[in-house]
Design a protein around this motif. Structure first.
Motif, PDB file in Angstrom:
ATOM      1  N   VAL A   1     -11.431  -1.021   7.718  1.00  0.00           N
ATOM      2  CA  VAL A   1     -12.830  -0.821   8.103  1.00  0.00           C
ATOM      3  C   VAL A   1     -12.962   0.086   9.324  1.00  0.00           C
ATOM      4  O   VAL A   1     -13.700   1.088   9.282  1.00  0.00           O
ATOM      5  N   PRO A   2     -12.277  -0.204  10.453  1.00  0.00           N
ATOM      6  CA  PRO A   2     -12.428   0.703  11.596  1.00  0.00           C
ATOM      7  C   PRO A   2     -11.886   2.106  11.339  1.00  0.00           C
ATOM      8  O   PRO A   2     -12.427   3.084  11.884  1.00  0.00           O
ATOM      9  N   LEU A   3     -10.843   2.239  10.507  1.00  0.00           N
ATOM     10  CA  LEU A   3     -10.331   3.578  10.207  1.00  0.00           C
ATOM     11  C   LEU A   3     -11.341   4.389   9.406  1.00  0.00           C
ATOM     12  O   LEU A   3     -11.610   5.554   9.717  1.00  0.00           O
ATOM     13  N   CYS A   4     -11.889   3.797   8.364  1.00  0.00           N
ATOM     14  CA  CYS A   4     -12.901   4.503   7.558  1.00  0.00           C
ATOM     15  C   CYS A   4     -14.117   4.859   8.411  1.00  0.00           C
ATOM     16  O   CYS A   4     -14.604   5.994   8.381  1.00  0.00           O
ATOM     17  N   LEU A   5     -14.595   3.883   9.182  1.00  0.00           N
ATOM     18  CA  LEU A   5     -15.774   4.110  10.014  1.00  0.00           C
ATOM     19  C   LEU A   5     -15.499   5.195  11.049  1.00  0.00           C
ATOM     20  O   LEU A   5     -16.305   6.113  11.244  1.00  0.00           O
ATOM     21  N   GLY A   6     -14.360   5.113  11.714  1.00  0.00           N
ATOM     22  CA  GLY A   6     -14.024   6.096  12.738  1.00  0.00           C
ATOM     23  C   GLY A   6     -13.914   7.500  12.178  1.00  0.00           C
ATOM     24  O   GLY A   6     -14.429   8.463  12.771  1.00  0.00           O
ATOM     25  N   MET A   7     -13.254   7.655  11.036  1.00  0.00           N
ATOM     26  CA  MET A   7     -13.099   8.980  10.437  1.00  0.00           C
ATOM     27  C   MET A   7     -14.439   9.549   9.966  1.00  0.00           C
ATOM     28  O   MET A   7     -14.691  10.749  10.079  1.00  0.00           O
ATOM     29  N   LEU A   8     -15.304   8.702   9.447  1.00  0.00           N
ATOM     30  CA  LEU A   8     -16.629   9.175   9.017  1.00  0.00           C
ATOM     31  C   LEU A   8     -17.467   9.617  10.220  1.00  0.00           C
ATOM     32  O   LEU A   8     -18.194  10.620  10.152  1.00  0.00           O
ATOM     33  N   ILE A   9     -17.367   8.878  11.336  1.00  0.00           N
ATOM     34  CA  ILE A   9     -18.081   9.291  12.551  1.00  0.00           C
ATOM     35  C   ILE A   9     -17.556  10.632  13.042  1.00  0.00           C
ATOM     36  O   ILE A   9     -18.330  11.531  13.424  1.00  0.00           O
ATOM     37  N   LEU A  10     -16.212  10.788  13.025  1.00  0.00           N
ATOM     38  CA  LEU A  10     -15.628  12.068  13.441  1.00  0.00           C
ATOM     39  C   LEU A  10     -16.131  13.210  12.571  1.00  0.00           C
ATOM     40  O   LEU A  10     -16.509  14.273  13.071  1.00  0.00           O
ATOM     41  N   ALA A  11     -16.137  12.994  11.257  1.00  0.00           N
ATOM     42  CA  ALA A  11     -16.598  14.038  10.350  1.00  0.00           C
ATOM     43  C   ALA A  11     -18.044  14.424  10.645  1.00  0.00           C
ATOM     44  O   ALA A  11     -18.398  15.617  10.693  1.00  0.00           O
ATOM     45  N   GLY A  12     -18.896  13.423  10.871  1.00  0.00           N
ATOM     46  CA  GLY A  12     -20.291  13.700  11.179  1.00  0.00           C
ATOM     47  C   GLY A  12     -20.447  14.463  12.498  1.00  0.00           C
ATOM     48  O   GLY A  12     -21.272  15.378  12.609  1.00  0.00           O
ATOM     49  N   CYS A  13     -19.629  14.104  13.490  1.00  0.00           N
ATOM     50  CA  CYS A  13     -19.704  14.790  14.784  1.00  0.00           C
ATOM     51  C   CYS A  13     -19.269  16.249  14.665  1.00  0.00           C
ATOM     52  O   CYS A  13     -19.901  17.141  15.241  1.00  0.00           O
ATOM     53  N   PHE A  14     -18.193  16.491  13.925  1.00  0.00           N
ATOM     54  CA  PHE A  14     -17.717  17.868  13.769  1.00  0.00           C
ATOM     55  C   PHE A  14     -18.753  18.717  13.043  1.00  0.00           C
ATOM     56  O   PHE A  14     -18.980  19.881  13.395  1.00  0.00           O
ATOM     57  N   LEU A  15     -19.409  18.127  12.048  1.00  0.00           N
ATOM     58  CA  LEU A  15     -20.482  18.858  11.376  1.00  0.00           C
ATOM     59  C   LEU A  15     -21.642  19.113  12.336  1.00  0.00           C
ATOM     60  O   LEU A  15     -22.237  20.198  12.345  1.00  0.00           O
ATOM     61  N   GLY A  16     -21.959  18.120  13.153  1.00  0.00           N
ATOM     62  CA  GLY A  16     -23.039  18.295  14.116  1.00  0.00           C
ATOM     63  C   GLY A  16     -22.735  19.370  15.142  1.00  0.00           C
ATOM     64  O   GLY A  16     -23.625  20.128  15.551  1.00  0.00           O
TER      65      GLY A  16
END
Length: 523
Positions: free
Chosen positions: A340-355
């Protein structure tokens, strides 16, 4: 491990203390984390004082990283074989002594040599921190301890640019290395007095010296090729030759380990799906993070004109948040397991890089810091959860080896991210520069000269000269900065894609059971 050996491995009651063990290893990782960030701030002063070329200055960092990366697994294996406490203390003392040697350096060559030795000491120190925690804490408290361990490293990273800037400005660049002496002394004394020794009691036979040579040589050749790609280009015979030699050497290492009676890196570790996925996630996570942070630092300093200390302050939402998010990652991993924390963390990173692809030359700090804050939260989750996926799924007697594997993946991801994304930015700048110069009205003759300075522009630097008219200098600056931003955007799209892929890989991870593949191993 049987009951007899477990009792024999434990010192007299009252001597070992899990929380003092955590304090000792936290000081160790703080030394390493602080050293990396304060050196970056001191580079301009070191260059001026030691009359260093750009290449020489780069090797102050690269020499350290190379030695650290190629020897981390060896350091973990030495801890398993001869005692993690013993090897950790040797690493702590060695790191302090080589820090003193750095401070006493009178030439850039001497400083690079001292930094290489410092990397060797760090390779003894780092992997055994996790192994000592694994041996000291029961499974119910291990993730919390690893979270505090990660937070300590983040505290050092967060304070490094500010502490380093103050020391360089008000004392000297040598003082940033002398800072390790009191930290090392305290860590060594606490370790010798209160930390319990642990090692792989099942080990018999000789140390796998051919395996050491093949693994270290393969990683060295591969990382050397990646680092030199900035100079020679990814398609050059030089880089391809070193890359191919490195991969061939690593294949020979795998063949050697498959047949060795006492392998340096037992390949059966990778039969555990969570451990293997955890290694991949550490590499991809740090690939994206360090690659982007390196160039965000250039963006803040060269495009916005902030000093190193001012840049460090503006990155505090990322680094300071990590001191909180790492313990939070430990709690979430303890409750839900690493998935759970790995999936959540990677998705947050992806969203930040896109932002962050929305960054422009004139974007104010208000449009930046929320992304830095979220990246700090995400990395706290990723680092602690991936550590659980790797170390928590390895047998206890192989804790040092698992810690070395995790730290190697960390360093490898950072080196690859900086080098690969650097090439992406250089390529992006090269593609956009001619058009941006034309749009800015730069004359063709001047544009031809500017187009030959792509690598400088890829650092966020506008190649203007004092004799340029003000209007022409402004046009060149505008075109250079715009080209840098377009290259940076491309690198962020690459990082976002990698983070999304990593979120899918994270679905393969599950909670460790202490023995790998669900077989509990008791100490």
């Amino acid at each position: 491990m049987n009951a007899t050996s477990a009792v024999a491995a434990r010192p007299a009651a009252g001597r070992d203390n899990p929380w003092l063990t955590l304090a000792a290893v936290a000081l160790g990782v703080m030394m390493v984390g602080l050293d990396g960030t304060v050196v970056g701030v001191a580079n301009p002063t070191i260059a001026a004082d030691l009359d260093a070329s750009l290449a020489g200055l780069q090797w102050v960092t690269n020499g350290y990283l190379l030695a650290l990366a190629v020897l981390l697994i060896v350091g973990g294996k030495l801890g398993d074989r001869f005692g993690r406490k013993k090897v950790f203390v040797i690493g702590i003392v060695g790191f302090a002594v080589t820090s003193l040697l750095c401070a006493l350096s009178t030439s850039i060559g001497m400083l690079v040599f001292a930094r290489v030795l410092q990397g060797v000491a760090g390779a003894l120190l780092m992997p055994n921190t996790l192994a000592l925690l694994r041996a000291a804490f029961p499974p119910a408290e291990l993730n919390r301890a690893v979270g505090i361990w990660g937070g300590s490293s983040a505290l050092a990273v967060a304070s490094g640019p500010i502490v380093g800037g103050l020391l360089v400005e008000h004392v000297s660049w040598e003082s940033i290395f002398l800072l390790n002496l009191p930290l090392g002394l305290i860590a060594a004394l606490v370790t010798m007095r209160w930390v319990r020794e642990s090692k792989d009691e099942t080990h018999v036979g000789s140390f796998d010296l051919p395996g050491v040579a093949l693994l270290s040589g393969g990683l060295f050749l591969l990382i050397w090729g990646v680092i030199k790609a900035q100079d020679h280009g990814w398609g050059s015979a030089y880089v391809i030759g070193f890359g191919a030699a490195g991969l061939l050497t690593l294949v020979l290492f795998v063949l050697r380990e498959a047949r060795a009676k006492e392998p340096l890196l037992p390949l059966d570790l990778f039969r555990n799906r969570s451990l293997s996925a955890g290694v991949v996630l550490v590499v991809t996570g740090f690939f994206a993070l360090f690659g982007i942070l390196f160039f965000i630092g250039l963006y803040l300093q060269n495009v916005h004109g902030y000093s190193p200390v001012e840049t460090g302050v503006r990155l505090l939402p990322l680094t300071a948040t990590f001191t909180v998010s790492a313990p939070l990652g430990g709690l979430l991993t303890e409750k839900f397991g690493p998935r759970v924390p790995l999936c959540l963390g990677m998705l947050i990173l992806a969203g930040c890089f896109l932002g962050l692809t929305g960054l422009e030359v004139d974007t104010g700090y208000g449009g930046q810091w929320p992304f830095y804050l979220l990246i700090g939260i995400a990395m706290g989750l990723v680092i602690v959860a991936s550590t659980e996926a790797i170390v928590g799924n390895a047998p206890v007697e192989r804790g040092g080896l698992a810690g070395g594997l995790q730290s190697t993946a960390n360093q490898l991801g950072g080196v690859l991210g900086t080098a690969v994304l650097g090439s992406v930015i250089v390529s992006g700048v090269g593609s956009a520069l001619a058009g941006n110069l034309a749009d800015a009205g730069v004359p063709a003759e001047t544009a031809g000269v500017i187009e030959g300075k792509t690598e400088l522009i890829a650092q966020g630097v506008a190649p203007i000269s004092p004799d340029m008219p003000a209007s022409l200098a402004q046009a060149v600056t505008d075109a250079s900065f715009q080209s840098f931003m377009e290259g940076l955007h491309t690198a962020m799209y690459v990082s976002a894609g990698l983070a999304f892929l990593s979120a899918l890989i994270a679905l393969l991870c599950s909670r460790g059971h202490g023995g790998g593949d669900g077989v509990a191993v008791h100490v």
